[in-house]
Design a protein around this motif. Structure first.
Motif, PDB file in Angstrom:
ATOM      1  N   ILE A  17       0.840  -1.193   0.000  1.00 15.04           N
ATOM      2  CA  ILE A  17       0.000   0.000   0.000  1.00 15.04           C
ATOM      3  C   ILE A  17       0.871   1.237   0.000  1.00 15.04           C
ATOM      4  O   ILE A  17       1.847   1.321   0.753  1.00 15.04           O
ATOM      5  CB  ILE A  17      -0.875   0.027   1.274  1.00 15.04           C
ATOM      6  N   THR A  18       0.511   2.178  -0.831  1.00 12.00           N
ATOM      7  CA  THR A  18       1.162   3.482  -0.781  1.00 12.00           C
ATOM      8  C   THR A  18       0.169   4.487  -0.230  1.00 12.00           C
ATOM      9  O   THR A  18      -0.979   4.526  -0.697  1.00 12.00           O
ATOM     10  CB  THR A  18       1.621   3.914  -2.185  1.00 12.00           C
ATOM     11  N   ILE A  19       0.601   5.254   0.740  1.00 13.95           N
ATOM     12  CA  ILE A  19      -0.260   6.316   1.275  1.00 13.95           C
ATOM     13  C   ILE A  19       0.420   7.647   0.990  1.00 13.95           C
ATOM     14  O   ILE A  19       1.604   7.830   1.302  1.00 13.95           O
ATOM     15  CB  ILE A  19      -0.513   6.164   2.787  1.00 13.95           C
ATOM     16  N   ILE A  20      -0.315   8.532   0.370  1.00 11.98           N
ATOM     17  CA  ILE A  20       0.260   9.834   0.015  1.00 11.98           C
ATOM     18  C   ILE A  20      -0.263  10.883   0.987  1.00 11.98           C
ATOM     19  O   ILE A  20      -1.477  11.025   1.177  1.00 11.98           O
ATOM     20  CB  ILE A  20      -0.043  10.180  -1.445  1.00 11.98           C
ATOM     21  N   GLY A  21       0.698  11.612   1.577  1.00 15.73           N
ATOM     22  CA  GLY A  21       0.368  12.543   2.654  1.00 15.73           C
ATOM     23  C   GLY A  21       1.012  12.045   3.928  1.00 15.73           C
ATOM     24  O   GLY A  21       1.292  10.847   4.060  1.00 15.73           O
ATOM     25  N   ALA A  22       1.285  12.961   4.855  1.00 18.03           N
ATOM     26  CA  ALA A  22       1.961  12.569   6.095  1.00 18.03           C
ATOM     27  C   ALA A  22       1.224  13.119   7.313  1.00 18.03           C
ATOM     28  O   ALA A  22       1.830  13.461   8.328  1.00 18.03           O
ATOM     29  CB  ALA A  22       3.407  13.056   6.070  1.00 18.03           C
ATOM     30  N   GLY A  23      -0.082  13.180   7.192  1.00 18.97           N
ATOM     31  CA  GLY A  23      -0.892  13.721   8.287  1.00 18.97           C
ATOM     32  C   GLY A  23      -1.509  12.635   9.145  1.00 18.97           C
ATOM     33  O   GLY A  23      -1.100  11.468   9.098  1.00 18.97           O
ATOM     34  N   THR A  71       5.020   2.198  -5.230  1.00 14.42           N
ATOM     35  CA  THR A  71       5.165   0.737  -5.229  1.00 14.42           C
ATOM     36  C   THR A  71       3.882   0.008  -4.825  1.00 14.42           C
ATOM     37  O   THR A  71       3.765  -1.191  -5.043  1.00 14.42           O
ATOM     38  CB  THR A  71       6.298   0.303  -4.280  1.00 14.42           C
ATOM     39  N   GLY A  72       2.934   0.708  -4.234  1.00 16.26           N
ATOM     40  CA  GLY A  72       1.723   0.044  -3.758  1.00 16.26           C
ATOM     41  C   GLY A  72       0.772  -0.333  -4.880  1.00 16.26           C
ATOM     42  O   GLY A  72       0.693   0.341  -5.907  1.00 16.26           O
ATOM     43  N   ASP A  73       0.063  -1.459  -4.681  1.00 16.78           N
ATOM     44  CA  ASP A  73      -1.013  -1.820  -5.608  1.00 16.78           C
ATOM     45  C   ASP A  73      -2.261  -1.004  -5.278  1.00 16.78           C
ATOM     46  O   ASP A  73      -3.087  -0.722  -6.141  1.00 16.78           O
ATOM     47  CB  ASP A  73      -1.325  -3.312  -5.478  1.00 16.78           C
ATOM     48  N   ILE A  74      -2.375  -0.665  -4.001  1.00 17.08           N
ATOM     49  CA  ILE A  74      -3.443   0.227  -3.555  1.00 17.08           C
ATOM     50  C   ILE A  74      -2.794   1.520  -3.116  1.00 17.08           C
ATOM     51  O   ILE A  74      -1.844   1.511  -2.316  1.00 17.08           O
ATOM     52  CB  ILE A  74      -4.232  -0.405  -2.386  1.00 17.08           C
ATOM     53  N   VAL A  75      -3.283   2.633  -3.670  1.00 18.26           N
ATOM     54  CA  VAL A  75      -2.727   3.941  -3.335  1.00 18.26           C
ATOM     55  C   VAL A  75      -3.805   4.758  -2.631  1.00 18.26           C
ATOM     56  O   VAL A  75      -4.889   4.970  -3.180  1.00 18.26           O
ATOM     57  CB  VAL A  75      -2.264   4.688  -4.606  1.00 18.26           C
ATOM     58  N   VAL A  76      -3.519   5.179  -1.433  1.00 16.52           N
ATOM     59  CA  VAL A  76      -4.480   5.979  -0.663  1.00 16.52           C
ATOM     60  C   VAL A  76      -4.048   7.436  -0.710  1.00 16.52           C
ATOM     61  O   VAL A  76      -2.917   7.758  -0.328  1.00 16.52           O
ATOM     62  CB  VAL A  76      -4.540   5.510   0.810  1.00 16.52           C
ATOM     63  N   LEU A  77      -4.935   8.290  -1.205  1.00 17.31           N
ATOM     64  CA  LEU A  77      -4.651   9.727  -1.184  1.00 17.31           C
ATOM     65  C   LEU A  77      -5.168  10.280   0.135  1.00 17.31           C
ATOM     66  O   LEU A  77      -6.352  10.579   0.272  1.00 17.31           O
ATOM     67  CB  LEU A  77      -5.314  10.427  -2.371  1.00 17.31           C
ATOM     68  N   ALA A  78      -4.289  10.368   1.127  1.00 17.11           N
ATOM     69  CA  ALA A  78      -4.691  10.833   2.453  1.00 17.11           C
ATOM     70  C   ALA A  78      -4.428  12.322   2.553  1.00 17.11           C
ATOM     71  O   ALA A  78      -3.590  12.795   3.318  1.00 17.11           O
ATOM     72  CB  ALA A  78      -3.958  10.047   3.532  1.00 17.11           C
ATOM     73  N   LEU A  79      -5.171  13.044   1.746  1.00 19.36           N
ATOM     74  CA  LEU A  79      -4.957  14.484   1.558  1.00 19.36           C
ATOM     75  C   LEU A  79      -6.302  15.193   1.565  1.00 19.36           C
ATOM     76  O   LEU A  79      -7.329  14.571   1.255  1.00 19.36           O
ATOM     77  CB  LEU A  79      -4.293  14.728   0.192  1.00 19.36           C
ATOM     78  N   PRO A  80      -6.305  16.486   1.867  1.00 20.52           N
ATOM     79  CA  PRO A  80      -7.548  17.248   1.693  1.00 20.52           C
ATOM     80  C   PRO A  80      -7.953  17.214   0.218  1.00 20.52           C
ATOM     81  O   PRO A  80      -7.126  16.980  -0.668  1.00 20.52           O
ATOM     82  CB  PRO A  80      -7.167  18.668   2.129  1.00 20.52           C
ATOM     83  N   TYR A  81      -9.245  17.472  -0.019  1.00 18.01           N
ATOM     84  CA  TYR A  81      -9.812  17.334  -1.364  1.00 18.01           C
ATOM     85  C   TYR A  81      -9.012  18.049  -2.454  1.00 18.01           C
ATOM     86  O   TYR A  81      -8.605  17.433  -3.450  1.00 18.01           O
ATOM     87  CB  TYR A  81     -11.265  17.823  -1.335  1.00 18.01           C
ATOM     88  N   ASP A  82      -8.742  19.347  -2.264  1.00 16.29           N
ATOM     89  CA  ASP A  82      -8.047  20.113  -3.304  1.00 16.29           C
ATOM     90  C   ASP A  82      -6.653  19.535  -3.576  1.00 16.29           C
ATOM     91  O   ASP A  82      -6.226  19.408  -4.726  1.00 16.29           O
ATOM     92  CB  ASP A  82      -7.898  21.584  -2.879  1.00 16.29           C
TER      93      ASP A  82
END
Lengths: 210, 210
Positions: free
Chosen positions: B4-10, B58-69
């Motif tokens: 899993i890839t998670i984008i954002g560090a919040g 590298t993740g097969d699942i990518v989570v955009l852990a970011l505010p909408y914009d």
């Protein structure tokens, strides 16, 4: 003790009346078919009367326990008798042919459309996220039921919240009447997921942790 | 084990990563500010790496852990790297200036708008009804967390559901991607009622009774 009129003689009337009567409130059940109102009233315990749509509305709080289209039609028919009253809209305006959309405009809700039909009444959205059987049961898995309310008139919302709390449930203030759009989304989702939950229709949407 | 890839560090990255790592999955955390991704990764236990937005996903699942914009902007920037991947949108597009509306079109949702930006990816709506702190805790009042998912690609939705379940939560299938409109309404309501619940942001929306 609050006087409540519930219009309709279906499962949601049975559920809301059961809770209100358990809370010591007086319930008047009115239906187009007076005999079904009478039959339902005879099955309940407490201060409960029955009548037809021609019977004078005695409740300070009037619950339209009807499908969306019927709620609009009955509200129009009874408009004068509802003047100044708190009117609770419990409907989920689901397109039951497809179960894939709501029939209300994208920027509105059943409650807001109802308010346009009876502008001299104080519409409160509520009970649409709660199933009838759980209202009769009074609890789910040991949890009090959560009843989310939305309204523009603070006094009207407070009156329904007091009815909810004194009838053994928890009132959640969801905000102004336009939040009915989101609440009807919750009701729609809750119905739409019943298949995967075993189709018992005995679940509840609950805020846990507070 | 899923990558899993998670984008954002919040906080939401911390929450989702905590659950996924507890479930034995491998987590890659990428952020515009690589050092915050690294700091967060160093605070977590398990197979976790960190990088910047230039690092290969590298993740097969990518989570955009970011505010909408930010989610829209990052998706556009990383579009090629996201081709064919399952991309999870967790955002609640609330107008934070007024907290009285969603900023998305009335007939759409954040997830649908995101899908337009990355048409070659498989967007899944999820985690937007769950707070970060409850993900870190892993449960609320003894209840597993409910994670509602909406997607048009059944395989993508199944993959995220499997991740959710193997990470100790319950996946609820909310239907096609357009049901994100209703799910984002749930997320909005859940945030909007925090004041009356003591502002702990430690509550969960739970289907009880099933």
């Amino acid at each position: 003790m609050t006087a409540i009129t519930i219009i309709g003689a279906g499962n949601m009337t049975r559920g809301i009346a059961t809770r209100a009567l358990a809370g010591g409130h007086a319930v008047q059940i009115l239906a187009r078919d007076e005999s079904s109102a009478g039959t339902l009233a005879s099955e309940l315990t407490g201060t409960v009367t029955a009548g037809s749509l021609s019977t004078a509305v005695t409740g300070d709080i009037v619950v339209l326990a009807l499908p969306y289209d019927a709620a609009l039609a009955v509200a129009e028919q009874l408009r004068d008798g509802l003047t100044g009253k708190v009117v609770v809209d419990i409907s989920n305006p689901v397109d039951f042919a497809t179960f894939d959309r709501l029939v209300t405009p994208d920027d509105s809700s059943a409650a807001q459309e109802l308010q346009k039909v009876i502008p001299a009444s104080k519409v409160v959205k509520g009970f649409n996220t709660v199933f009838a059987g759980t209202l009769v049961a009074g609890a789910v898995d040991g949890h009090k039921l959560d009843v989310a309310l939305a309204a523009d008139d603070a006094e009207a919302k407070d009156a329904v919240a007091a009815l909810v709390e004194s009838s053994g449930m928890r009132a959640i203030d969801a905000g102004p009447l336009k939040r009915a759009h989101q609440l009807e989304g919750v009701g729609f989702l809750h119905m739409a997921i019943q298949g995967q939950l075993g189709n018992t229709w005995s679940t509840a949407v609950k805020i846990v942790g507070a």
